[in-house]
Structures are given as structure tokens and as C-alpha cells.
Write a protein that holds these residues in place. Sequence first.
Motif, PDB file in Angstrom:
ATOM      1  N   ILE A 127       0.823  -1.211   0.000  1.00  0.00           N
ATOM      2  CA  ILE A 127       0.000   0.000   0.000  1.00  0.00           C
ATOM      3  C   ILE A 127       0.856   1.259   0.000  1.00  0.00           C
ATOM      4  O   ILE A 127       0.572   2.224  -0.718  1.00  0.00           O
ATOM      5  CB  ILE A 127      -0.970  -0.014   1.197  1.00  0.00           C
ATOM      6  CG1 ILE A 127      -1.971  -1.166   1.039  1.00  0.00           C
ATOM      7  CG2 ILE A 127      -1.709   1.317   1.318  1.00  0.00           C
ATOM      8  CD1 ILE A 127      -2.925  -1.311   2.207  1.00  0.00           C
ATOM      9  N   LEU A 128       1.915   1.278   0.819  1.00  0.00           N
ATOM     10  CA  LEU A 128       2.760   2.471   0.891  1.00  0.00           C
ATOM     11  C   LEU A 128       3.394   2.776  -0.465  1.00  0.00           C
ATOM     12  O   LEU A 128       3.492   3.933  -0.866  1.00  0.00           O
ATOM     13  CB  LEU A 128       3.845   2.294   1.951  1.00  0.00           C
ATOM     14  CG  LEU A 128       3.423   2.457   3.416  1.00  0.00           C
ATOM     15  CD1 LEU A 128       4.595   2.194   4.340  1.00  0.00           C
ATOM     16  CD2 LEU A 128       2.848   3.829   3.668  1.00  0.00           C
ATOM     17  N   LEU A 129       3.830   1.734  -1.177  1.00  0.00           N
ATOM     18  CA  LEU A 129       4.448   1.950  -2.484  1.00  0.00           C
ATOM     19  C   LEU A 129       3.430   2.496  -3.483  1.00  0.00           C
ATOM     20  O   LEU A 129       3.732   3.424  -4.247  1.00  0.00           O
ATOM     21  CB  LEU A 129       5.042   0.636  -2.993  1.00  0.00           C
ATOM     22  CG  LEU A 129       5.682   0.670  -4.383  1.00  0.00           C
ATOM     23  CD1 LEU A 129       6.773   1.726  -4.462  1.00  0.00           C
ATOM     24  CD2 LEU A 129       6.243  -0.699  -4.749  1.00  0.00           C
ATOM     25  N   ILE A 130       2.212   1.941  -3.480  1.00  0.00           N
ATOM     26  CA  ILE A 130       1.165   2.442  -4.386  1.00  0.00           C
ATOM     27  C   ILE A 130       0.838   3.889  -4.065  1.00  0.00           C
ATOM     28  O   ILE A 130       0.697   4.730  -4.965  1.00  0.00           O
ATOM     29  CB  ILE A 130      -0.100   1.569  -4.269  1.00  0.00           C
ATOM     30  CG1 ILE A 130       0.209   0.118  -4.650  1.00  0.00           C
ATOM     31  CG2 ILE A 130      -1.212   2.130  -5.142  1.00  0.00           C
ATOM     32  CD1 ILE A 130       0.569  -0.091  -6.087  1.00  0.00           C
ATOM     33  N   LEU A 131       0.731   4.223  -2.782  1.00  0.00           N
ATOM     34  CA  LEU A 131       0.439   5.606  -2.392  1.00  0.00           C
ATOM     35  C   LEU A 131       1.582   6.536  -2.781  1.00  0.00           C
ATOM     36  O   LEU A 131       1.353   7.694  -3.149  1.00  0.00           O
ATOM     37  CB  LEU A 131       0.178   5.679  -0.883  1.00  0.00           C
ATOM     38  CG  LEU A 131      -1.127   5.037  -0.399  1.00  0.00           C
ATOM     39  CD1 LEU A 131      -1.202   5.099   1.125  1.00  0.00           C
ATOM     40  CD2 LEU A 131      -2.334   5.731  -1.021  1.00  0.00           C
ATOM     41  N   GLY A 132       2.814   6.039  -2.696  1.00  0.00           N
ATOM     42  CA  GLY A 132       3.944   6.845  -3.134  1.00  0.00           C
ATOM     43  C   GLY A 132       3.880   7.126  -4.625  1.00  0.00           C
ATOM     44  O   GLY A 132       4.145   8.240  -5.075  1.00  0.00           O
ATOM     45  N   ASN A 133       3.523   6.116  -5.417  1.00  0.00           N
ATOM     46  CA  ASN A 133       3.339   6.326  -6.855  1.00  0.00           C
ATOM     47  C   ASN A 133       2.254   7.364  -7.125  1.00  0.00           C
ATOM     48  O   ASN A 133       2.397   8.222  -8.009  1.00  0.00           O
ATOM     49  CB  ASN A 133       2.969   5.010  -7.539  1.00  0.00           C
ATOM     50  CG  ASN A 133       4.123   4.032  -7.594  1.00  0.00           C
ATOM     51  OD1 ASN A 133       5.289   4.418  -7.549  1.00  0.00           O
ATOM     52  ND2 ASN A 133       3.807   2.754  -7.690  1.00  0.00           N
ATOM     53  N   LEU A 134       1.162   7.293  -6.377  1.00  0.00           N
ATOM     54  CA  LEU A 134       0.078   8.260  -6.569  1.00  0.00           C
ATOM     55  C   LEU A 134       0.503   9.657  -6.156  1.00  0.00           C
ATOM     56  O   LEU A 134       0.113  10.650  -6.792  1.00  0.00           O
ATOM     57  CB  LEU A 134      -1.155   7.826  -5.766  1.00  0.00           C
ATOM     58  CG  LEU A 134      -1.863   6.565  -6.266  1.00  0.00           C
ATOM     59  CD1 LEU A 134      -2.996   6.186  -5.313  1.00  0.00           C
ATOM     60  CD2 LEU A 134      -2.411   6.783  -7.668  1.00  0.00           C
ATOM     61  N   PHE A 135       1.286   9.760  -5.094  1.00  0.00           N
ATOM     62  CA  PHE A 135       1.761  11.077  -4.667  1.00  0.00           C
ATOM     63  C   PHE A 135       2.481  11.790  -5.804  1.00  0.00           C
ATOM     64  O   PHE A 135       2.233  12.970  -6.081  1.00  0.00           O
ATOM     65  CB  PHE A 135       2.700  10.918  -3.466  1.00  0.00           C
ATOM     66  CG  PHE A 135       3.470  12.167  -3.124  1.00  0.00           C
ATOM     67  CD1 PHE A 135       2.900  13.167  -2.369  1.00  0.00           C
ATOM     68  CD2 PHE A 135       4.772  12.341  -3.581  1.00  0.00           C
ATOM     69  CE1 PHE A 135       3.602  14.329  -2.065  1.00  0.00           C
ATOM     70  CE2 PHE A 135       5.484  13.486  -3.284  1.00  0.00           C
ATOM     71  CZ  PHE A 135       4.895  14.483  -2.519  1.00  0.00           C
ATOM     72  N   PHE A 136       3.357  11.084  -6.491  1.00  0.00           N
ATOM     73  CA  PHE A 136       4.121  11.704  -7.562  1.00  0.00           C
ATOM     74  C   PHE A 136       3.337  11.829  -8.864  1.00  0.00           C
ATOM     75  O   PHE A 136       3.480  12.818  -9.595  1.00  0.00           O
ATOM     76  CB  PHE A 136       5.403  10.896  -7.829  1.00  0.00           C
ATOM     77  CG  PHE A 136       6.482  11.111  -6.822  1.00  0.00           C
ATOM     78  CD1 PHE A 136       7.164  12.315  -6.749  1.00  0.00           C
ATOM     79  CD2 PHE A 136       6.820  10.114  -5.923  1.00  0.00           C
ATOM     80  CE1 PHE A 136       8.159  12.528  -5.814  1.00  0.00           C
ATOM     81  CE2 PHE A 136       7.810  10.315  -4.979  1.00  0.00           C
ATOM     82  CZ  PHE A 136       8.487  11.523  -4.926  1.00  0.00           C
TER      83      PHE A 136
END
Length: 514
Positions: A127-136
Motif C-alpha cells: 500500500i505504501l508503495l502504491i500511495l507513493g506512486n500516486l503522490f508523484f
Amino acid sequence: MTSRPLGWLLALPPLLFLLFFLALPLTRTLAEGGVNLAIWRDPYFTARLAWTLGQATASALIALAVGAPLASLLSRYALPGKALLLRLLLLPFVTPTLVAVLGLSALLGPNGWLTAPLGLDLEETPILLILGNLFFNLPVMIRLAYGGFSRVPPTLTGAARTLGASGVRAALTVALPLALPGLAAGFILVFLYSALSFGLPLALGGERYATLEVEIYTLTAYQLRLGEASALIAGQLVLTLAATWAYVRLSRGGVGVPASGLPPARGGAAVGLWTLVALVILLCFGPLVAVVARGVIGSNGLTLSYWRGALSDPDTPLLVWNTLRFGVLALVGATLLGALQALGAWQARSRTLDLLSLLPLMVSPVSLAVGYLLAYPARSATLPMLIAAYTLLGFPLVTRSVLPALRALPPRTLEAARTLGAGRWTAHRTVTLPLTLPALRGGAALALATVFGEFGATLVLTRPEWATLSVGLYERLGRPGERNLGEACALATVLLLLAALSFTLLDGGEGEVT
């Protein structure tokens, strides 16, 4: 000299730069020991490939699901502060990767401000990695989708409403097909950026959720298995070239012009619009607020000890100085080469030059750095090679900002200047340059802010005495303890401020990648 030969002549310096610092290093990487295609029969690496493509696809689908409806509503209705929101959406794009990592960890990590009260543990999940992708990348989707929907004439949807179609049906049957190229281009770009990301999966994915980019780094930096790494890079390049070609084909329409005099949203449209805006603010700006707050709020409340510890460290001045001087040196080369590439593609009316200007954006910095080590072993540990890597990563951003501005110039403006007696170069100096200067400044701002936070190539090519703020952050993240995390957040805030300040000072209002 006619326009087309002149365009290719102008583009010659950036083309030579691409040859020596992109094509040759990648070719040398692929040739290292022969490309080991047997690696793709290894279940471990096929699983890494599946995960890389899967997380990138999931990130792109979520970005599309959130960004497309929001962009459609923004193009149809007035919203207080809409221009400011679209402008601020550039901030995540220029945020250094490790700053985002720290912000997400502060919010959603093992002792995160949002997860700890709820008893959630997201550390062993993707989840953290997906949210990081969405942040950018969610801002990229929103801006490209907004450009697509802005190209839809309001009269068309108005005619559909007049003929009895509801607002939703008019959007689906009229606006959506016309905006589809922009949506598809945004989807491809989000997919590529997520698939080629390095810092996020390295810091947030762990061994279980490592992507191909992390595997390439591990194979080269720690295991010296260059043949296998070259096979992974070859697979990435095939995917990259295909997606880049599709992106160029889909993004030919340019940037739309926002309509004026839009009505305010009411009823369900207003609820949907404000809900999506709140979600985007949380995803794209929450981590930035968290990393700044974490630097001044420890486990026992407000404290300045983290800042004192970070700023009093004898290595900090060197980290800041290296970040600034490397950024400025790369900025000079990136601005010059990027502007020449844009002028060449414009004068030559060449889609080939347009496509070539995108390639550095689509090649991972880690793969690039590995190629430098192989192609130029005698110079691999020299400062010019590091600056060349930074310049290569920055100059396409200048090109992608300036080229649309050049294509938008009214042809008769230059013709009028020539009619009044101005020569070719005088016309460009007095007409073309002033009209495209905001775009040039915007592209330079994006390039400098991106170089400030670059992490992948730096980790491979740097020496201890060349460590930047990003490297210092990564080293502190590897140390346990609340104090190290707090000091890392303090350094991250310094890096974020440098990127934001450079972007604000340079940006002329046109800082956008298209």
C-alpha cells in the motif's frame, strides 16, 4: 539555410550528447557479457517483472479513476482557487523522492500518525508503495486529463444536453471520446513513471516488493552480475520504447485552453468535485505537511533538537553545498541543450527529434549510471560524469516545456517582424524569445528541482565527498532510532525548501511536462 536543415543543425549538440551519454552507455550495458535471456526463465525474476508491471498498472488505474473525473469536473465548472490548485500540483512532481518516503512513513508507517491510532501496520504491504506512486503521478494524470477535457468545446456538450442527454451521459458520450487521447497519454506516463521508479520501491518495498529497478541496482552494486542486469535493462528498454512511442502519438493534440465563464458546480456535481479535491489534497500534500511536522514534533511533543542535530552535523554544510553546485552546473547544460532540442524539433518539424527528447525521461537513472560505469570506466568516478548524468535527466524537461510554446506561436507574428525588415535572428530575438521565455524558465525550474532530488544515479556514481542531501537522507534512514528519523525529516525539509524555492524563483508560469 531552410528551416528543416537549420533545425537539425540546431539539434546537433543535444543529439551528440544523447549519443555519448545515453545511446552508447545503454548499448555497452546490453553488450556486457551478452544479454542473458535465460534470466527471464528464472521464476524469481519473472515474479519481479510481474510485480513491477502489476504495481505500475494498479497505480495508473487508480490515478485514472481519481484524476479523470476530477479533470472533467474542473473543465466544466468554476472552482475557487482552481488555477492555484493546478499550479500547486506541480509541487509533488519536483519533490525529492526521499522527502515523499519520509512523509508517507510519518503518516502511515509503523508508528504513523494515521495508522498508530487505528492499530494498522502497512509495513509488510504494497500500500505504501502504491500511495507513493500516486503522490508523484496523480498530478501528472490530472494535468494531462484536464488538458484533454479543456479541448472539448462547451457547445458540443451543451448541444447534447439540449437534445435531452443528462450531464453524465453528455460527458460519457461527447466529452470522454474527445478527451481520450489525453487520458491515455496520462495513463501511459503514470505507468512508466511507476514502473521505472527506484527510490520508492527501494525504501518502501523491501525485499518482498522489490521491482526490476531495485533488482538491477542489487545485481550491479552488490553482486556484480552484470550479464543478468543487462537482460533486465533490455526488457525495460523494450517496454519503454513501445510506451514512449504510444505516448508521443497520443499527446499530439497539445494542451487545451481552459474555458471562461464556467458555472459553479451544484448538487451532486459539487459534492463529487469537492470530495475529489479533498482526496487529491490528502494524497498529494499530506506527506509534505507530515515530513515538515515530523521535524519539529517528536515523541514527547514540540522539539528543535532534531533541527539542531541535523544542522550542527559537520557533514551538513557539505551536503547542501554539493546539492547546490551540482544543481546549478547541471542547470546550465540542461537549459542550453533543452532549448536547442526544442528549437531544432520546431524548425525541422520533426517527430523524430520530438521522440528523442523523451527518451531520457523514460530511461531509469540506475540503468543509466550502470551504463556509465561500463562505457567509461576510466571516468566513472569523476565529477563531469556525475554532472553529465544530471544534465541528461534535466534537459528533456526543458525541451518538453519549450516545444509546446514554440508550436503555439502565431506564424504571422514572425512574418510581420520579417516584413518590417527584421532578419531571421533578429525576429527570433525580439519575438520568439520573449514569447517563449516563460516556458523556458518553467522548464529550467523543473529541471533544477528534479536534479536537487535525484537519487538513483547519485547512489551509483557518487563518491563520499560528493554526497548530496538525498544521499545524506538515505544514510540517516538506514539508522534506527527516533532521533535519526527526526533529523532525516529536518534534512528533508531543507531539501524540499531548496526544490520549492528554486522552482518558485525560476518558474515563469509554464513549468509543465507535455
